[in-house]
Design an enzyme around this catalytic site. Structure first.
Site, PDB file in Angstrom:
ATOM      1  N   SER A  13     -11.197 -11.585  -2.396  1.00  0.00           N
ATOM      2  CA  SER A  13      -9.890 -11.528  -1.737  1.00  0.00           C
ATOM      3  C   SER A  13      -9.703 -12.695  -0.786  1.00  0.00           C
ATOM      4  O   SER A  13     -10.550 -12.968   0.066  1.00  0.00           O
ATOM      5  CB  SER A  13      -9.743 -10.217  -0.955  1.00  0.00           C
ATOM      6  N   HIS A  62      -5.408  -8.554   4.751  1.00  0.00           N
ATOM      7  CA  HIS A  62      -6.296  -7.383   4.822  1.00  0.00           C
ATOM      8  C   HIS A  62      -7.753  -7.769   5.040  1.00  0.00           C
ATOM      9  O   HIS A  62      -8.560  -6.928   5.439  1.00  0.00           O
ATOM     10  CB  HIS A  62      -6.142  -6.510   3.566  1.00  0.00           C
ATOM     11  N   ASP A  92       0.533 -10.078   2.565  1.00  0.00           N
ATOM     12  CA  ASP A  92      -0.920 -10.050   2.556  1.00  0.00           C
ATOM     13  C   ASP A  92      -1.505 -11.450   2.730  1.00  0.00           C
ATOM     14  O   ASP A  92      -2.447 -11.839   2.037  1.00  0.00           O
ATOM     15  CB  ASP A  92      -1.462  -9.413   1.274  1.00  0.00           C
TER      16      ASP A  92
END
Length: 365
Positions: A213, A105, A135
């Protein structure tokens, strides 16, 4: 007398003016007087504690391997035109060939991606492969610096709740930020794309914020044990509940992304009906919308929903003895089993249940 008085007054003014200048320059010793306090002497610190030294060494060893990732994405503007938006995240060096791992993402739909390592300049990178179901994504640096330092890979299989972990990343764009916490829980599930979930996810209370992230979660030996992926928070900032994709899964997926551009996708050859529709109908389990020809599901005799007659067909309600209430739970159990494994399904048709054995295959093979 008048001239003498004027000269004396002028002299006084010069002296007073000089004192004023000195006071402005050195207020603590104006006109030669010591009116202020002097700095206190510094107390010797001594050596850092052993655990502090260990954390400092861990950071100094690991930080050069952590990447600051920025992206440029073209989006439709308010009045129909194209607008370029920027994003940021984290990543880490995977190998000396210049591969960098991050979250899918973070780089999804990016027109350009730049990677900054340590204190160096941003390096443009190109996507090698992505796995939205996990992911995870892999980039390759277009210019590979010398002496790249890949993060040492550990294991998530033997993690224990309560052990210390460290996250290094770029929260809110603040590069090379270190946070410390514990393994708060194991075996969590993280929803990703296409109704799938990552199984075996690590929960940690190490502060993870937007921008973390894709960064590494490390154990106290400085080994990679997870990839920081998400937080659970109503405010959007860290609330002590963060999630990391386990390194054992990362170590299976990343080589496939490098070699083939995609990751294996476990399945049995069925197309499920949307979970929203199933939930609205009050049905528990996985309703089959279609069964592919020549697939393990077809060989096991599974029957899909019939839209012409309204027949529900087979509903999968269990895998290897574990109840399956949703599609994400079913997918998670196939992930646990792995490709080429044989799983036992509990299938309900009407009021009857039966057990069938089905082989898990790679749907992308």
């Amino acid at each position: 007398m008048t001239n003498n008085a004027n000269n004396e007054n002028n002299s006084r003014r010069k002296v007073l003016g000089g004192c004023l200048v000195l006071a402005l320059i050195c207020p603590l010793t104006a006109c030669g007087r010591e009116d202020g306090a002097a700095p206190r002497p510094v107390t010797t610190r001594g050596t850092l504690l052993a655990d502090e030294q260990a954390v400092v060494a861990l950071f100094e060893q690991s930080a050069p391997s952590v990447a600051y990732i920025t992206t440029e994405t073209v989006q439709r503007g308010t009045f129909g035109g194209a607008e370029v938006s920027q994003g940021a995240g984290s990543g880490f060096v995977w190998d000396s060939a210049g591969h960098v791992v991050t979250n899918f993402h973070v780089v999804k739909d990016a027109r350009k991606v730049f990677v900054r390592l340590d204190a160096g300049k941003p390096i443009e990178a190109e996507p090698v492969g992505g796995a939205p179901e996990y992911d995870l994504a892999v980039l390759r640096l277009k210019t590979v610096p010398k002496n790249l330092r890949p993060v040492p890979v550990g294991s998530s299989r033997d993690l224990r709740i309560g052990q210390t972990v460290y996250a290094i990343g770029n929260p809110f764009g603040l590069q090379r930020t270190l946070t410390k916490g514990l393994v708060s829980a194991l075996d969590r599930e993280l929803p990703t794309a296409n109704f799938r979930e990552v199984a075996g996810v690590i929960q940690t209370d190490a502060a993870i914020n937007p921008g973390n992230s894709g960064g590494p979660l490390l154990d106290s030996a400085g080994r990679l044990i997870g990839v920081n992926s998400a937080i659970r928070s109503t405010s959007g900032s860290s609330s002590g509940i963060g999630f990391a994709i386990p390194v054992d899964l990362v170590n299976r997926v990343v080589p496939s992304l490098i070699n083939r551009g995609h990751a294996p996708l476990p399945g049995i050859g069925v197309t499920p009906i949307s979970p929203d529709q199933v939930a609205r109908a009050g049905i528990t389990g996985v309703v089959l919308g279609a069964v592919g020809r020549g697939t393990p599901a077809a060989s096991a005799g599974l029957v899909p929903y019939n839209p012409q007659t309204g027949g529900l067909g087979d509903v999968i309600v269990g895998v290897n003895g574990k109840p399956v209430e949703t599609l994400s739970t079913f997918v998670g159990e196939l992930e646990r089993a792995g490709i080429n494994a044989t799983v036992e399904l509990t299938v309900r048709r009407g009021e009857k249940e039966r057990k069938v054995r089905v082989k898990v295959i790679d749907l992308r093979a």
